[in-house]
Design a protein around this motif. Structure first.
Motif, PDB file in Angstrom:
ATOM      1  N   ASN A 107      10.546  -7.651   1.428  1.00  0.00           N
ATOM      2  CA  ASN A 107       9.230  -7.758   2.056  1.00  0.00           C
ATOM      3  C   ASN A 107       8.411  -6.491   1.857  1.00  0.00           C
ATOM      4  O   ASN A 107       8.960  -5.378   1.786  1.00  0.00           O
ATOM      5  N   LEU A 108       7.112  -6.663   1.809  1.00  0.00           N
ATOM      6  CA  LEU A 108       6.190  -5.560   2.029  1.00  0.00           C
ATOM      7  C   LEU A 108       5.855  -5.580   3.517  1.00  0.00           C
ATOM      8  O   LEU A 108       5.447  -6.615   4.047  1.00  0.00           O
ATOM      9  N   VAL A 109       6.048  -4.454   4.197  1.00  0.00           N
ATOM     10  CA  VAL A 109       5.921  -4.420   5.654  1.00  0.00           C
ATOM     11  C   VAL A 109       5.012  -3.274   6.085  1.00  0.00           C
ATOM     12  O   VAL A 109       4.696  -2.371   5.301  1.00  0.00           O
ATOM     13  N   THR A 110       4.624  -3.319   7.349  1.00  0.00           N
ATOM     14  CA  THR A 110       3.868  -2.225   7.973  1.00  0.00           C
ATOM     15  C   THR A 110       4.716  -1.608   9.071  1.00  0.00           C
ATOM     16  O   THR A 110       5.034  -2.276  10.064  1.00  0.00           O
ATOM     17  N   ILE A 111       5.111  -0.345   8.879  1.00  0.00           N
ATOM     18  CA  ILE A 111       5.867   0.408   9.876  1.00  0.00           C
ATOM     19  C   ILE A 111       5.017   1.589  10.302  1.00  0.00           C
ATOM     20  O   ILE A 111       4.596   2.399   9.463  1.00  0.00           O
ATOM     21  N   GLN A 112       4.758   1.695  11.591  1.00  0.00           N
ATOM     22  CA  GLN A 112       3.949   2.791  12.128  1.00  0.00           C
ATOM     23  C   GLN A 112       4.737   3.514  13.207  1.00  0.00           C
ATOM     24  O   GLN A 112       5.218   2.884  14.155  1.00  0.00           O
ATOM     25  N   ASP A 113       4.901   4.818  13.047  1.00  0.00           N
ATOM     26  CA  ASP A 113       5.636   5.638  14.021  1.00  0.00           C
ATOM     27  C   ASP A 113       7.030   5.071  14.289  1.00  0.00           C
ATOM     28  O   ASP A 113       7.514   5.059  15.427  1.00  0.00           O
ATOM     29  N   GLY A 114       7.656   4.574  13.226  1.00  0.00           N
ATOM     30  CA  GLY A 114       9.016   4.054  13.331  1.00  0.00           C
ATOM     31  C   GLY A 114       9.127   2.658  13.904  1.00  0.00           C
ATOM     32  O   GLY A 114      10.240   2.154  14.066  1.00  0.00           O
ATOM     33  N   ILE A 115       7.990   2.003  14.181  1.00  0.00           N
ATOM     34  CA  ILE A 115       7.983   0.660  14.770  1.00  0.00           C
ATOM     35  C   ILE A 115       7.576  -0.365  13.712  1.00  0.00           C
ATOM     36  O   ILE A 115       6.606  -0.156  12.968  1.00  0.00           O
ATOM     37  N   MET A 116       8.298  -1.476  13.656  1.00  0.00           N
ATOM     38  CA  MET A 116       7.919  -2.559  12.740  1.00  0.00           C
ATOM     39  C   MET A 116       6.702  -3.276  13.311  1.00  0.00           C
ATOM     40  O   MET A 116       6.804  -4.101  14.216  1.00  0.00           O
ATOM     41  N   GLU A 117       5.549  -2.936  12.774  1.00  0.00           N
ATOM     42  CA  GLU A 117       4.300  -3.514  13.270  1.00  0.00           C
ATOM     43  C   GLU A 117       4.040  -4.899  12.676  1.00  0.00           C
ATOM     44  O   GLU A 117       3.495  -5.777  13.342  1.00  0.00           O
ATOM     45  N   ASP A 118       4.415  -5.098  11.410  1.00  0.00           N
ATOM     46  CA  ASP A 118       4.093  -6.361  10.749  1.00  0.00           C
ATOM     47  C   ASP A 118       5.076  -6.587   9.603  1.00  0.00           C
ATOM     48  O   ASP A 118       5.172  -5.762   8.693  1.00  0.00           O
ATOM     49  N   PHE A 119       5.803  -7.709   9.653  1.00  0.00           N
ATOM     50  CA  PHE A 119       6.806  -8.006   8.625  1.00  0.00           C
ATOM     51  C   PHE A 119       6.170  -8.470   7.323  1.00  0.00           C
ATOM     52  O   PHE A 119       6.858  -8.641   6.316  1.00  0.00           O
ATOM     53  N   SER A 120       4.831  -8.679   7.315  1.00  0.00           N
ATOM     54  CA  SER A 120       4.145  -9.217   6.143  1.00  0.00           C
ATOM     55  C   SER A 120       3.040  -8.301   5.623  1.00  0.00           C
ATOM     56  O   SER A 120       2.298  -8.704   4.720  1.00  0.00           O
ATOM     57  N   ALA A 121       2.916  -7.085   6.189  1.00  0.00           N
ATOM     58  CA  ALA A 121       1.836  -6.169   5.817  1.00  0.00           C
ATOM     59  C   ALA A 121       0.482  -6.881   5.869  1.00  0.00           C
ATOM     60  O   ALA A 121      -0.327  -6.811   4.936  1.00  0.00           O
ATOM     61  N   GLY A 122       0.233  -7.554   6.986  1.00  0.00           N
ATOM     62  CA  GLY A 122      -1.045  -8.245   7.155  1.00  0.00           C
ATOM     63  C   GLY A 122      -1.233  -9.383   6.177  1.00  0.00           C
ATOM     64  O   GLY A 122      -2.363  -9.687   5.783  1.00  0.00           O
ATOM     65  N   HIS A 123      -0.122 -10.053   5.802  1.00  0.00           N
ATOM     66  CA  HIS A 123      -0.168 -11.115   4.793  1.00  0.00           C
ATOM     67  C   HIS A 123      -0.941 -10.645   3.562  1.00  0.00           C
ATOM     68  O   HIS A 123      -1.895 -11.260   3.115  1.00  0.00           O
ATOM     69  N   ILE A 124      -0.455  -9.537   3.041  1.00  0.00           N
ATOM     70  CA  ILE A 124      -1.048  -8.916   1.863  1.00  0.00           C
ATOM     71  C   ILE A 124      -1.125  -9.933   0.730  1.00  0.00           C
ATOM     72  O   ILE A 124      -0.284 -10.823   0.612  1.00  0.00           O
ATOM     73  N   SER A 125      -2.128  -9.818  -0.110  1.00  0.00           N
ATOM     74  CA  SER A 125      -2.297 -10.781  -1.199  1.00  0.00           C
ATOM     75  C   SER A 125      -1.267 -10.536  -2.301  1.00  0.00           C
ATOM     76  O   SER A 125      -0.710  -9.443  -2.441  1.00  0.00           O
ATOM     77  N   SER A 126      -1.022 -11.564  -3.089  1.00  0.00           N
ATOM     78  CA  SER A 126      -0.073 -11.443  -4.193  1.00  0.00           C
ATOM     79  C   SER A 126      -0.543 -10.396  -5.199  1.00  0.00           C
ATOM     80  O   SER A 126       0.275  -9.649  -5.759  1.00  0.00           O
ATOM     81  N   GLU A 127      -1.844 -10.339  -5.445  1.00  0.00           N
ATOM     82  CA  GLU A 127      -2.376  -9.367  -6.408  1.00  0.00           C
ATOM     83  C   GLU A 127      -2.163  -7.933  -5.918  1.00  0.00           C
ATOM     84  O   GLU A 127      -1.770  -7.054  -6.707  1.00  0.00           O
ATOM     85  N   GLU A 128      -2.405  -7.699  -4.636  1.00  0.00           N
ATOM     86  CA  GLU A 128      -2.192  -6.364  -4.082  1.00  0.00           C
ATOM     87  C   GLU A 128      -0.710  -6.002  -4.123  1.00  0.00           C
ATOM     88  O   GLU A 128      -0.340  -4.867  -4.471  1.00  0.00           O
ATOM     89  N   GLY A 129       0.142  -6.948  -3.758  1.00  0.00           N
ATOM     90  CA  GLY A 129       1.575  -6.689  -3.790  1.00  0.00           C
ATOM     91  C   GLY A 129       2.068  -6.364  -5.184  1.00  0.00           C
ATOM     92  O   GLY A 129       2.906  -5.464  -5.375  1.00  0.00           O
ATOM     93  N   ARG A 130       1.546  -7.078  -6.175  1.00  0.00           N
ATOM     94  CA  ARG A 130       1.959  -6.831  -7.557  1.00  0.00           C
ATOM     95  C   ARG A 130       1.586  -5.410  -7.985  1.00  0.00           C
ATOM     96  O   ARG A 130       2.381  -4.716  -8.640  1.00  0.00           O
ATOM     97  N   ALA A 131       0.405  -4.958  -7.603  1.00  0.00           N
ATOM     98  CA  ALA A 131      -0.018  -3.607  -7.961  1.00  0.00           C
ATOM     99  C   ALA A 131       0.888  -2.552  -7.323  1.00  0.00           C
ATOM    100  O   ALA A 131       1.251  -1.556  -7.964  1.00  0.00           O
TER     101      ALA A 131
END
Length: 406
Positions: A107-131
């Motif tokens: 997964n691409l995730v969002t972790i802030q201050d050691g906390i799992m904020e979002d398991f999907s990184a804000g439902h990042i787009s496929s194009e952004e994830g590929r980059a």
């Protein structure tokens, strides 16, 4: 012998699965579940004119993931064949694993201050994830990275022995320190995660997401690794030609390993904005040449992970609307169910049995499609891998009493 009706005509089967659709009673809904609260006239018609029961899709002792649950519903007992989610997604991407390779869902995730904020990184787009993955691959030549759909990607570790990992959607809002990989591959995976933090921190993709008020992808999170499983081809197992419609690699991986047809639908996103009608239309068209089509809709599960009652009810109602198309235009046997519950208050999966309904195998006294009503159904409590044998059986209502209950 292939299933035929009394006139010798081949029978057709449509299974509609709302991922994570089952839930628990919610105070906000007056003690009703989202399924009970939502307006579902077409689902209710299947229950009222058909038969219901409860299905245990996750064997005791297994994590209640969509991988285990969907294998079970498609007729493959996870106890005998499950090795991890990663290799199923590798199969979907056409990635062939060496005998000592371990494939991890990443997964691409969002972790802030050691906390799992979002398991999907804000439902990042496929194009952004590929980059992001392209930038990371240059820094980690000892592994292979494969970008997938949105936040769902793949990491291959070579000459590997595996690791104990935790799904990121299980720890949203929690400190990640105690959930980092453990075991033989732990050092490698943790180093990859650390390098990803460094690479992603200043990446233009994240800078632009922050400017737009979106969550950045701060790290990768590898989990559910395993080696390629061996599945008996679906046609050999059931004597039927089958296909799968979905928007997530997991289901397409199962399809490829089971030698079922992969049916890709334009507009199927794997999120709340998926094209529900297109999925049903493509399924009905595919059934002209196939015997069985498995339609997987991810949206209710995503709403459950978001903890959004409103979105989950909306996803259920939108699915119900297009089920009406199937009821109007399809004269075969229809099965309806989730793969597992994704309770709103937990925001992750549970292993509780799910309600299922079958139209075309007789009728019982159930009145509507819901978790509570399923417990009254004549099909009782069944094991997940026993569903398709029952669905494909030519047994009558009375003869079905021979089926396994527990």
């Amino acid at each position: 012998m292939l299933p035929v009706d009394q006139y010798g005509k081949r029978r057709k089967f449509l299974l509609i699965l709302g991922d994570g659709m089952a839930d628990e009673p919610l105070r906000e809904l007056g003690g009703l579940t989202p399924l009970e609260y939502a307006k579902t006239p077409n689902m209710d018609a299947i229950a009222r004119e058909g038969r219901m029961g409860s299905l245990r899709t996750v064997p005791h002792g297994y994590e209640p993931g969509s991988d285990v649950a969907n294998l079970s519903v498609i007729g493959y007992d996870p106890v005998n064949c499950y090795t991890g989610r990663g290799p199923l997604e590798a199969a979907s991407m056409g990635v062939t694993l060496a005998p000592d390779d371990i494939a991890y869902r990443c997964n691409l995730v969002t972790i802030q201050d050691g906390i799992m904020e979002d398991f999907s990184a804000g439902h990042i787009s496929s194009e952004e994830g590929r980059a992001l993955f392209e930038a990371l691959a240059d820094a980690l030549p000892e592994i292979d990275l494969y970008p997938g759909v949105s936040y769902r990607n793949l990491l291959i570790a070579h000459r590997s022995e595996g690791a104990t990992t935790v799904p990121p959607h299980d720890i949203v809002g929690e400190d990640v320190a105690s959930s980092l990989p453990k075991g033989p591959d732990a050092e490698l995976l943790r180093r990859c995660m650390e390098v990803s933090r460094e690479i992603f921190a200043g990446h233009p993709v994240n800078q632009k997401r922050l400017e737009r008020g979106l969550r950045p992808a701060t790290s990768i999170w590898p989990w559910s690794g395993g080696k390629t499983p061996s599945l008996l081809p679906f046609y050999m197992k059931f004597g039927l030609k089958g296909g799968i419609i979905s928007a997530v690699d997991l289901l397409f991986g199962i399809a490829r390993l089971a030698e079922m047809e992969v049916i890709r639908v334009p507009g199927a996103t794997g999120f709340l904005d998926t094209d529900y009608e297109a999925k049903i239309r493509y399924a009905l068209d595919a059934l002209k040449s196939l015997d069985f089509v498995y339609v997987h809709v991810e949206a209710p599960d995503e709403a459950g992970h978001l903890g959004s009652i409103e979105e989950k009810v909306r996803a259920i109602e939108r699915l119900d609307e297009v089920i009406g198309i199937a009821l109007d235009e399809f004269d075969g046997t229809i099965a309806l169910l989730p793969d597992h519950p994704t309770p709103i208050h937990l925001r992750t999966h549970t292993a509780d049995p799910v309600p299922f309904a079958i139209l075309g195998k007789g009728k019982d006294r159930t009145e509507r499609y819901s978790e509570r009503e399923a417990k009254k159904g004549s099909l009782g409590l069944m094991r997940g891998p026993d569903l398709l044998p029952l669905l494909f059986s030519r047994k009558t209502l009375e003869e079905d009493s021979d089926w396994l209950r527990f």
